[in-house]
Design an enzyme around this catalytic site. Structure first.
Site, PDB file in Angstrom:
ATOM      1  N   ASP A   1       9.632   0.114  12.044  1.00 52.77           N
ATOM      2  CA  ASP A   1       9.413   1.511  12.426  1.00 52.77           C
ATOM      3  C   ASP A   1       8.727   2.244  11.273  1.00 52.77           C
ATOM      4  O   ASP A   1       9.283   2.382  10.175  1.00 52.77           O
ATOM      5  CB  ASP A   1      10.753   2.165  12.764  1.00 52.77           C
ATOM      6  CG  ASP A   1      10.593   3.515  13.414  1.00 52.77           C
ATOM      7  OD1 ASP A   1      10.178   4.453  12.698  1.00 52.77           O
ATOM      8  OD2 ASP A   1      10.871   3.642  14.619  1.00 52.77           O
TER       9      ASP A   1
ATOM     10  N   HIS B   1      30.673  -4.348   5.388  1.00 60.50           N
ATOM     11  CA  HIS B   1      31.033  -5.058   4.158  1.00 60.50           C
ATOM     12  C   HIS B   1      32.212  -4.347   3.514  1.00 60.50           C
ATOM     13  O   HIS B   1      32.576  -3.238   3.884  1.00 60.50           O
ATOM     14  CB  HIS B   1      29.852  -5.148   3.182  1.00 60.50           C
ATOM     15  CG  HIS B   1      29.345  -3.804   2.714  1.00 60.50           C
ATOM     16  ND1 HIS B   1      30.045  -2.995   1.839  1.00 60.50           N
ATOM     17  CD2 HIS B   1      28.217  -3.119   3.008  1.00 60.50           C
ATOM     18  CE1 HIS B   1      29.367  -1.889   1.610  1.00 60.50           C
ATOM     19  NE2 HIS B   1      28.244  -1.935   2.318  1.00 60.50           N
TER      20      HIS B   1
ATOM     21  N   SER C   1      24.646   1.358   5.571  1.00 55.70           N
ATOM     22  CA  SER C   1      25.627   0.326   5.910  1.00 55.70           C
ATOM     23  C   SER C   1      26.503   0.781   7.064  1.00 55.70           C
ATOM     24  O   SER C   1      27.104   1.856   7.008  1.00 55.70           O
ATOM     25  CB  SER C   1      26.525   0.033   4.710  1.00 55.70           C
ATOM     26  OG  SER C   1      25.807  -0.497   3.653  1.00 55.70           O
TER      27      SER C   1
END
Length: 323
Positions: A266, A145, A281
């Site tokens: 997980d 992003h 990210s």
């Protein structure tokens, strides 16, 4: 009742590849420090001078980018300060919504100092995850992003930037409604690459260090991405890249950046992070031994879930640095 989703930003194999990127790329997962410098100087706030909001009254707005003073180019805060040495009227040229605007502005003196009434910034620092490096072109991608300027929530207009090797020191866990974060240190003497682009689907640049010996993975086409089991590669302890299981819930080829909706399954990762956290990210998503995408958003009210962007979307954007 339909549940409202709150989002927060956390960076093709064909017979004849029409893009410059390689069919097999070096997959990241490493935590990196990020420093980007603006093309001009951002206005991020105001303060009173002689009990007056002189800058706001002159017509400045948060998010304006000061690019010239009296027709002389302003590159950074240092060049701005050199221009304003007297309490007189200046013409500030700002970039606002991609259009230039002139603001005539009389500076004031207070406590024998020239003051503008403006809070400004010319760089942003942060933490992210290296997504990939193309071994042939040395182009890297990260985040999945864009980098935002936080006071105006607009895309940061970058001039250049640097990535650094980083080490995770601690984790602030996500809780529903609040995104956690990686807390990491990086050494400014350990620059690894230069940042050249800040785009909607990530930051991109040239990797300058010796290429890491990370595993190379084939690039999956969009049509190869399937619902079901996959895993991400990221760091939650120092500089150790680990793999963590996720489940892909849905795929949206029509969305610009939120293509892959997934949930973390997980238990170790959920215990340590509470779900998707800031700094994650850019973490690569692997399925069927191919890289399919990159983590880029957390769903705030369900932090065990997040989104990813297709890896091909990032590679095609990074490819523009070559062409």
């Amino acid at each position: 009742m339909k549940k409202k989703l709150l989002l927060i930003a956390l960076m093709v194999v064909m017979p004849f590849n029409i893009y410059a990127y390689s069919n097999k790329i070096i997959v990241g997962g490493d935590t990196i420090g990020i420093e980007v410098h603006s093309n001009g100087v951002y206005v991020v706030g105001f303060y009173d001078v002689i009990n007056k909001s002189i800058a706001k009254n002159a017509g400045f707005k948060i998010g304006d980018i000061i690019i010239k003073i009296n027709d002389k180019k302003i590159d950074d805060i240092n060049s701005l300060n050199k221009m304003i040495e007297e309490d007189k009227e200046y013409t500030f040229t700002v970039l606002r919504e991609n259009k230039e605007k002139d603001i005539k502005f009389k500076l004031e003196k207070e406590d024998n100092l020239i003051k503008t009434g403006l809070y400004v910034k010319d760089q942003i620092n942060g933490i992210g995850t290296l997504s990939y490096i193309d071994p042939e072109t040395r182009i890297f991608g990260s985040l999945g992003h864009e980098i935002f300027e936080s006071s105006s929530m607009t895309k940061f207009n970058i001039k250049d930037g640097v990535i650094y090797k980083a080490e995770v020191k601690s984790i602030k866990k996500s809780t529903n409604g609040t995104a956690g974060e990686k807390q990491a240190d990086y050494d400014k003497n350990s620059s690894a690459g230069s940042i050249n682009k800040n785009e909607q689907n990530g930051i991109f640049g040239k990797y300058l260090n010796e290429l890491p010996d990370n595993e190379k993975f084939e690039v999956a086409t969009k049509s190869e991405v399937k619902k079901g089991a996959a895993y991400i590669k990221t760091v939650i302890n120092k500089d150790e890249v680990d793999t963590f299981d996720i489940n892909i819930i849905s795929i949206d080829e029509g969305n610009t950046v939120k293509n892959i909706l997934f949930e973390i399954v997980d238990e170790e990762l959920l215990e340590k992070t509470g779900g998707v956290i800031q700094g994650m990210s850019g973490s690569p998503i692997i399925q069927n031994n191919k890289i399919i995408g990159v983590v880029n958003y957390v769903i705030l009210n369900e932090t065990n879930k997040g989104y990813g962007v297709f890896i091909t979307t990032m590679l095609e954007e990074g490819d523009k640095l070559v062409n």
